[in-house]
Design an enzyme around this catalytic site. Structure first.
Site, PDB file in Angstrom:
ATOM      1  N   GLY A  22       4.458   3.287  -5.670  1.00  0.00           N
ATOM      2  CA  GLY A  22       4.909   2.354  -4.994  1.00  0.00           C
ATOM      3  C   GLY A  22       3.933   1.063  -4.915  1.00  0.00           C
ATOM      4  O   GLY A  22       4.634  -0.157  -5.257  1.00  0.00           O
ATOM      5  N   LEU A  23       2.565   1.144  -4.663  1.00  0.00           N
ATOM      6  CA  LEU A  23       1.754  -0.266  -4.622  1.00  0.00           C
ATOM      7  C   LEU A  23       1.559  -0.606  -6.156  1.00  0.00           C
ATOM      8  O   LEU A  23       1.426  -1.690  -6.447  1.00  0.00           O
ATOM      9  CB  LEU A  23       0.562   0.093  -3.749  1.00  0.00           C
ATOM     10  N   ILE A  43      -0.444   8.973 -14.610  1.00  0.00           N
ATOM     11  CA  ILE A  43      -0.402  10.266 -15.136  1.00  0.00           C
ATOM     12  C   ILE A  43       1.376  10.310 -15.352  1.00  0.00           C
ATOM     13  O   ILE A  43       1.818  11.163 -16.353  1.00  0.00           O
ATOM     14  CB  ILE A  43      -0.713  11.202 -14.191  1.00  0.00           C
ATOM     15  N   SER A  84      -1.550  10.617  -2.871  1.00  0.00           N
ATOM     16  CA  SER A  84      -1.548   9.647  -1.925  1.00  0.00           C
ATOM     17  C   SER A  84      -1.183  10.063  -0.259  1.00  0.00           C
ATOM     18  O   SER A  84      -0.959   9.381   0.362  1.00  0.00           O
ATOM     19  CB  SER A  84      -0.643   8.610  -2.320  1.00  0.00           C
ATOM     20  N   ASN A 121      -6.606   4.400   5.747  1.00  0.00           N
ATOM     21  CA  ASN A 121      -6.889   4.315   7.377  1.00  0.00           C
ATOM     22  C   ASN A 121      -6.983   5.946   7.686  1.00  0.00           C
ATOM     23  O   ASN A 121      -7.625   5.983   8.591  1.00  0.00           O
ATOM     24  CB  ASN A 121      -5.618   3.675   8.032  1.00  0.00           C
ATOM     25  N   TYR A 145      -7.175  14.877   1.984  1.00  0.00           N
ATOM     26  CA  TYR A 145      -6.871  13.633   1.484  1.00  0.00           C
ATOM     27  C   TYR A 145      -7.825  12.568   2.035  1.00  0.00           C
ATOM     28  O   TYR A 145      -8.441  11.767   1.201  1.00  0.00           O
ATOM     29  CB  TYR A 145      -5.349  13.280   1.830  1.00  0.00           C
ATOM     30  N   SER A 175       1.688   0.666   3.767  1.00  0.00           N
ATOM     31  CA  SER A 175       2.177  -0.461   2.977  1.00  0.00           C
ATOM     32  C   SER A 175       3.444   0.025   2.415  1.00  0.00           C
ATOM     33  O   SER A 175       3.404   0.708   1.067  1.00  0.00           O
ATOM     34  CB  SER A 175       1.112  -0.821   1.872  1.00  0.00           C
ATOM     35  N   ARG A 183       4.685   4.131  14.874  1.00  0.00           N
ATOM     36  CA  ARG A 183       3.272   3.886  14.499  1.00  0.00           C
ATOM     37  C   ARG A 183       3.081   2.678  13.574  1.00  0.00           C
ATOM     38  O   ARG A 183       1.812   2.055  13.667  1.00  0.00           O
ATOM     39  CB  ARG A 183       2.890   5.494  14.084  1.00  0.00           C
TER      40      ARG A 183
END
Ligand code: NAI
Ligand code: 15L
Length: 280
Positions: A22-23, A43, A84, A121, A145, A175, A183
Site C-alpha cells: 500500500g505505501l 517478493i 505488516s 506504532n 510483529y 497510513s 482509533r
C-alpha cells in the site's frame, strides 16, 4: 547524500523495498523527486518499469545473497518490505528480522549511509490511549510483529554506532487514504504527510538514529515528536475531516482493546498456532 543543484537530485539511486504494498506504491512515485533512479523491490509482483529511472527487481528479503545484489549501486534505502500485521513468529522472523538484518548487512558492505526504516506504532502498542508518550518512552511491543520492529530499531542503533549508517525509524500510525475506525482518528497519517515525512527522513542532516512517530496533525494526539524536531517534519493534514463519518460506526466496548490500548486490536491478535486457535 550530495548537495542538490537545479540539475541534480540528492541521491543517485534509492532502493525502495515493499514496493508492491500500500505505501510502497505511493512512495515509488514520489521518491522520483529525490533520486535519479528509484529501484523498487518486493517478493510480490509490481507494476512494470516505466523506463530507466524506474527499476523493478523481485527479491525475497529472507534471501541474503539476493538482498546483497539488490543493494548494489544504491546510495539510500527506504525499507518498507516485510509482514505488516501480526502473524506467527516464524513468518515474522524470515521477512522482518532476517530481512532487515540482510538490508543492514548489505548496506554496510556497500557503504550506504542512510536508511529510512518503516517501524510501527505497535512498538509502543501496549500504552493506554490515555497516555501521551514520545520516542524516549520505554517500548511496550504488542506482538511478534511489533517485536520485529523493535528489533529493527535496535539494529539501526547498532549499525549507527558501529558503522556510522544513519537511520530514521518511522513509527507509522495508520497510513491509509482515510481513517478506518475511531482509533485511527488519533493514529492516521495521510499519504501527503507520509511523503513529506519520508522526504525529511532522507534529506535531514545528522540524524544518527532518530525515531519519529508518523502521524498527521490530528486533534487527539497520543504521540509527541519532541525528540524529532531536528527532522523538520511538519504534518499538514488532520483526521478531523473524517470524524463525523467515523462516529457513525458502532463504538467499541469500553473494555475492548480498541478502546483501551494505543495498539488497538493488534494487542489481542493471535496466538495462531496453539490448540485453541486450531479449533476455531
Ligand atoms: P503492505 O503489507 O501493504 O506492504 C508490505 C510489502 O512487503 C508487501 O508488498 C509484501 O509483498 C512485501 N513483503 C512481505 N514479505 C516480504 C519478503 N519476505 N520479501 C520481500 N518483500 C516482502 O504494508 P504497508 O501498509 O504498505 O506498510 C509498509 C511498511 O510500513 C511495512 O513495513 C509496515 O509494517 C509499515 N507500517 C505500515 C503502516 C500503515 O498504516 N500502512 C503502519 C505502521 C507500519
Ligand atoms: C501497522 O503497523 C500496520 O502495518 C497497519 O496495517 C495498520 O494496521 C497500523 O499499524 C495501525 O496501527 O493502524
Amino acid at each position: 547524500m550530495t548537495t542538490q543543484t537545479s540539475q541534480q537530485k540528492p541521491f543517485k539511486r534509492i532502493l525502495l523495498t515493499g514496493a508492491a504494498g500500500g505505501l510502497g506504491q505511493i512512495l515509488r512515485e514520489t521518491l522520483q523527486a529525490h533520486a535519479e533512479i528509484v529501484r523498487s523491490s518486493d517478493i510480490s509482483p509490481m507494476a512494470e518499469s516505466r523506463g530507466e529511472h524506474d527499476e523493478v527487481i523481485n527479491c525475497n528479503l529472507a534471501d541474503k545473497a539476493g538482498v546483497a545484489a539488490l543493494v548494489e549501486g544504491v546510495d539510500a534505502i527506504v525499507h518498507l518490505g516485510g509482514i505488516s500485521v501480526e502473524r506467527p513468529f516464524e513468518e515474522i522472523l524470515e521477512a522482518n528480522i532476517r530481512g532487515t538484518f540482510h538490508i543492514y548487512e548489505a548496506a554496510r558492505q556497500q557503504g550506504i549511509k542512510r536508511i529510512v526504516f518503516a517501524s510501527s506504532n505497535h512498538v509502543t502498542g501496549f500504552y493506554s490511549q490515555d497516555a501521551e508518550i514520545d520516542a524516549h518512552s520505554p517500548r511496550r511491543p504488542d506482538g511478534y510483529y511489533a517485536l520485529s520492529k523493535a528489533y529493527g530499531e535496535d539494529m539501526a542503533t547498532f549499525y549507527f554506532h558501529r558503522y556510522g549508517i544513519e537511520t530514521v525509524s518511522l513509527r507509522i500510525g495508520s497510513s491509509f487514504p482515510e481513517p478506518r475506525n475511531l482509533r485511527m482518528l488519533s493514529t492516521w497519517l495521510s499519504y501527503a504527510d507520509l511523503e513529506h515525512l519520508v522526504a525529511r527522513a532522507l534529506l535531514a542532516d545528522d540524524v544518527k538514529h532518530s525515531v519519529v512517530y508518523g502521524v498527521s496533525a490530528n486533534r487527539d494526539q497520543w504521540w509527541s515528536n519532541r525528540h524529532a524536531a531536528h527532522l523538520g517534519f511538519a504534518p499538514q493534514d488532520s483526521s478531523e475531516a473524517f470524524r463525523a463519518k467515523m462516529e457513525q460506526q458502532p463504538k467499541p466496548a469500553a473494555d475492548s482493546p480498541d478502546s483501551l490500548f494505543q495498539g488497538g486490536a493488534f494487542t489481542a491478535a493471535g496466538p495462531f498456532d496453539d490448540l485453541a486457535a486450531r479449533r476455531q
